[in-house]
Scaffold this active site. Structure first.
Site, PDB file in Angstrom:
ATOM      1  N   ASN A 100       0.867  -1.185   0.000  1.00 41.79           N
ATOM      2  CA  ASN A 100       0.000   0.000   0.000  1.00 41.79           C
ATOM      3  C   ASN A 100       0.903   1.235   0.000  1.00 41.79           C
ATOM      4  OD1 ASN A 100      -1.776   2.073   0.429  1.00 41.79           O
ATOM      5  ND2 ASN A 100      -2.522   1.364   2.410  1.00 41.79           N
ATOM      6  N   PRO A 101       1.005   1.940  -1.142  1.00 40.11           N
ATOM      7  CA  PRO A 101       1.925   3.098  -1.199  1.00 40.11           C
ATOM      8  C   PRO A 101       1.351   4.351  -0.546  1.00 40.11           C
ATOM      9  CG  PRO A 101       0.813   2.837  -3.308  1.00 40.11           C
ATOM     10  CD  PRO A 101       0.293   1.733  -2.408  1.00 40.11           C
ATOM     11  N   HIS A 134      -5.825   1.421  -5.442  1.00 44.81           N
ATOM     12  CA  HIS A 134      -7.071   1.957  -4.901  1.00 44.81           C
ATOM     13  C   HIS A 134      -7.549   1.049  -3.775  1.00 44.81           C
ATOM     14  CE1 HIS A 134      -9.098  -1.247  -7.156  1.00 44.81           C
ATOM     15  NE2 HIS A 134      -8.337  -0.902  -8.178  1.00 44.81           N
ATOM     16  N   ASN A 136      -9.418  -1.697  -1.752  1.00 42.03           N
ATOM     17  CA  ASN A 136      -9.882  -3.048  -2.107  1.00 42.03           C
ATOM     18  C   ASN A 136      -9.206  -3.647  -3.341  1.00 42.03           C
ATOM     19  OD1 ASN A 136     -11.694  -3.436   0.066  1.00 42.03           O
ATOM     20  ND2 ASN A 136     -13.220  -2.156  -0.967  1.00 42.03           N
ATOM     21  N   ASP A 159      -2.920  -1.654   9.634  1.00 43.76           N
ATOM     22  CA  ASP A 159      -4.007  -2.576   9.964  1.00 43.76           C
ATOM     23  C   ASP A 159      -5.052  -2.649   8.861  1.00 43.76           C
ATOM     24  OD1 ASP A 159      -2.871  -3.242  12.380  1.00 43.76           O
ATOM     25  OD2 ASP A 159      -3.960  -1.717  13.513  1.00 43.76           O
ATOM     26  N   GLY A 201       2.181   1.398   8.414  1.00 36.29           N
ATOM     27  CA  GLY A 201       0.940   2.166   8.470  1.00 36.29           C
ATOM     28  C   GLY A 201       0.943   3.155   9.612  1.00 36.29           C
ATOM     29  N   SER A 202      -0.193   3.865   9.751  1.00 33.42           N
ATOM     30  CA  SER A 202      -0.319   4.804  10.881  1.00 33.42           C
ATOM     31  C   SER A 202      -0.656   4.036  12.150  1.00 33.42           C
ATOM     32  CB  SER A 202      -1.378   5.864  10.579  1.00 33.42           C
ATOM     33  OG  SER A 202      -2.575   5.257  10.142  1.00 33.42           O
ATOM     34  N   GLY A 465     -10.353  -0.465  12.781  1.00 38.75           N
ATOM     35  CA  GLY A 465      -9.961   0.813  12.181  1.00 38.75           C
ATOM     36  C   GLY A 465     -10.776   1.204  10.959  1.00 38.75           C
TER      37      GLY A 465
END
Length: 476
Positions: A100-101, A134, A136, A159, A201-202, A465
């Site tokens: 996931n960029p 994008h 999904n 997550d 991730g965050s 989340g």
């Protein structure tokens, strides 16, 4: 043979075969400063790359080089060690990687290319990499690719990315097995393809709970040596329609409201959670409804026994064995639905309803929402926080960050359960006349003046989340 590492002679170096990452033949430079090497006419060498444990659950890739003058002996050692590695059957050889960029600080691609890909290459793991474009993308892709040729799926992100890959993988397995996910009573087929997480991730709650640290190198090394950890997954339905799966937090009220508010403030970055948390705390909304649950009788532990879940946890192992043995003995699936008297019903006004499959520990809350929750014991910890004063609620929240018992309040109840249902009072009320119109307007007033303390009709669910808007759910 003689060993040396990082330009110095090593002492004894004991490494279990299961923690060797790779063995490679090594070219030795003639102009080596070591006196020992200079005496050798034509030294031959190989390097062993292995896991070195550092502080706070971190792993590092270390190396030690061995050399000797006998080329045949050197080759024998290389061959013997490589054969030893071949015996490690749990190790992956081919992985499908989703990056996931956009997640977190948008560093996923860089983290993978700089820190993870070189380690996978060193361990001779072949990879097919998909950079998601994008929402999904990974989930949809998992319904199309031949997943059975891979030893595992790796997600690089937070997550949300893990949740997307999990939904795609479980959904694909059920589809291929002819299972209807919309049927809440359908026995789902277990997913034997492993998911690896490279944290980028965050929020990396799942990674922290399973590995103990959010470090990409540590996670990559766990994947390389074939470590695995079973995870409980909860399915969420509404009116015989499948909604979502959850592995960490399913939260209504406080945590749902935080997520709902923070989604509008993505431009603020990760600080939005602090801002929305403070705002939600001041709002102090409570929600009325009915919670029905089935206590988990098969588990050994309890939410308050202070026994943390660890790798190879005996509570998880024995909790899993008990239903399996019953199934074997009776020749049928052990169904805890039998005997409706076992269900407990609680009506009330709640500031928060939290259902957790794991402790939900993170760097900010080292103990998590339920410190003794287990990763794979087949149960959920249900935490009900009843309406109380702001001061008392603050006392409860503060205990997530210290060593005090966070369940030791009269307004907090915790249960270890197998299934539960929730219906908001708003949905239960059949009278939809003037009273509901008034409620609706009053609710709007509350949203416009968030400092008030009042009853809103509905919250939303924070599902790992992600937002889930449903006033009535069934979870198992």
């Amino acid at each position: 043979m003689t060993g040396g590492g990082a330009g110095r002679v090593m002492g004894n170096c004991f490494v279990p075969a299961s923690e060797i990452i790779a063995v490679e033949e090594t070219e030795i430079e003639k102009q080596c400063s070591s006196g020992k090497w200079q005496k050798m006419a034509k030294p031959h060498a190989f390097t062993v790359y292995y896991v070195k444990r550092a502080q706070k659950h971190r792993w590092q890739c270390n190396e030690v080089t061995f050399w000797c003058v006998d080329e045949q002996l050197c080759n024998q050692w290389i061959q013997a060690l490589k054969e030893l590695l071949e015996l490690q059957k749990s190790r992956p050889k081919q992985l499908l990687v989703y990056i996931n960029p956009y997640g977190g600080k948008q560093q996923g691609k860089r983290i993978y290319e700089q820190k993870v890909a070189p380690l996978f290459s060193l361990a001779s793991i072949s990879t097919d990499v998909v950079i998601t474009e994008h929402a999904n993308h990974a989930k949809d892709n998992l319904f199309e690719v031949n997943i059975y040729k891979y030893d595992g799926i790796v997600c690089v992100g937070g997550d949300g990315m893990f949740s997307e890959v999990m939904h795609g993988l479980i959904g694909r397995i059920q589809k291929d097995s002819g299972i209807d996910q919309n049927n809440p009573k359908a026995p789902l087929v277990q997913c034997n393809i492993r998911i690896g997480i490279i944290p980028a991730g965050s929020t990396d709650c799942v990674c922290y709970a399973t590995v103990g640290v959010t470090d990409p190198v540590t996670s990559a090394l766990h994947i390389i040596v074939g470590d695995s950890q079973p995870l409980d997954v909860s399915s969420i339905h509404h009116n015989n329609t499948f909604l979502k799966y959850s592995v960490s937090l399913l939260g209504y009220g406080f945590y749902g409201d935080i997520l709902k508010d923070s989604e509008k403030k993505r431009w603020m970055g990760t600080i939005r959670y602090d801002f929305s948390g403070f705002k939600t705390f001041l709002s102090h909304h409570y929600y009325e409804g009915t919670v029905s649950f089935l206590p988990a009788k098969h588990t050994l532990g309890s939410p308050r026994d202070k026994k943390r879940c660890r790798t190879g946890c005996y509570i998880c192992r024995q909790s899993k064995q008990q239903p399996e043995e019953q199934q074997k003995n009776y020749g049928l699936e052990h169904n805890e639905d039998e005997g409706g008297d076992d269900w407990k019903v609680i009506k009330g006004k709640f500031l928060a309803i939290n259902a957790v499959n794991m402790s939900c520990a993170c760097p900010r809350s080292p103990k998590g929402l339920s410190p003794a929750a287990h990763l794979a014991d087949g149960s959920i910890d249900l935490i009900l926080v009843r309406k109380c004063s702001r001061f008392n609620f603050l006392r409860y929240l503060v205990r997530h960050t210290n060593q005090d018992d966070q369940f030791d309040f009269t307004f907090v109840e915790v249960y270890r359960i197998k299934k539960f249902q929730f219906t908001s009072k708003h949905l239960e009320d059949s009278d939809s006349g003037v009273k509901d119109v008034g409620k609706k307007r009053f609710g709007q007033f509350c949203r416009d003046h968030p400092a008030c303390c009042c009853n809103l009709s509905n919250s939303i669910w924070n599902c790992d989340g992600e937002t889930l808007d449903s006033s009535a759910i069934e979870v198992r």
